[in-house]
Design a protein around this motif. Structure first.
Motif, PDB file in Angstrom:
ATOM      1  N   TYR A 131     -79.106  54.349 -50.496  1.00 38.18           N
ATOM      2  CA  TYR A 131     -78.181  53.230 -50.261  1.00 38.18           C
ATOM      3  C   TYR A 131     -78.910  51.995 -49.737  1.00 38.18           C
TER       4      TYR A 131
ATOM      5  N   LYS B 107     -80.444  50.472 -52.714  1.00 35.61           N
ATOM      6  CA  LYS B 107     -79.371  49.946 -53.559  1.00 35.61           C
ATOM      7  C   LYS B 107     -78.992  48.531 -53.130  1.00 35.61           C
TER       8      LYS B 107
ATOM      9  N   LEU C 117     -73.569  50.465 -44.626  1.00 35.90           N
ATOM     10  CA  LEU C 117     -73.927  50.756 -46.015  1.00 35.90           C
ATOM     11  C   LEU C 117     -72.693  50.940 -46.907  1.00 35.90           C
TER      12      LEU C 117
ATOM     13  N   VAL D  33     -70.236  53.224 -47.040  1.00 36.31           N
ATOM     14  CA  VAL D  33     -70.079  54.565 -47.608  1.00 36.31           C
ATOM     15  C   VAL D  33     -69.523  55.479 -46.510  1.00 36.31           C
TER      16      VAL D  33
ATOM     17  N   LEU E 270     -72.886  60.016 -46.877  1.00 33.18           N
ATOM     18  CA  LEU E 270     -74.206  59.607 -46.437  1.00 33.18           C
ATOM     19  C   LEU E 270     -75.018  60.782 -45.900  1.00 33.18           C
TER      20      LEU E 270
END
Length: 63
Positions: free
Chosen positions: A8, A11, A52, A54, A59
């Motif tokens: 992440y 990303k 992040l 999420v 995670l």
């Protein structure tokens, strides 16, 4: 406990240093978490997930 923090972080195009500064921890802490050598506190885990964008369950993976 395994995690997807590195995935992440990359990303979103962040460095370990940038993520660490944002969360108020050291780069070494991020490195240790990404390498599964340190399990973060619940507070840090929740901060990571929120930042992040999420769910904590996505995670971190409990094995």
């Amino acid at each position: 406990m395994k995690n997807h923090i590195k995935y992440y972080r990359k990303k979103y195009g962040m460095t370990q240093e940038e993520l660490a500064k944002t969360l108020g921890v050291t780069r070494q802490t991020i490195i240790a978490i990404e390498n599964n050598k340190y399990n973060p506190t619940l507070e840090l885990a929740m901060k990571l997930a929120k930042y992040l964008e999420v769910a904590v369950e996505e995670l971190f993976i409990l094995e």
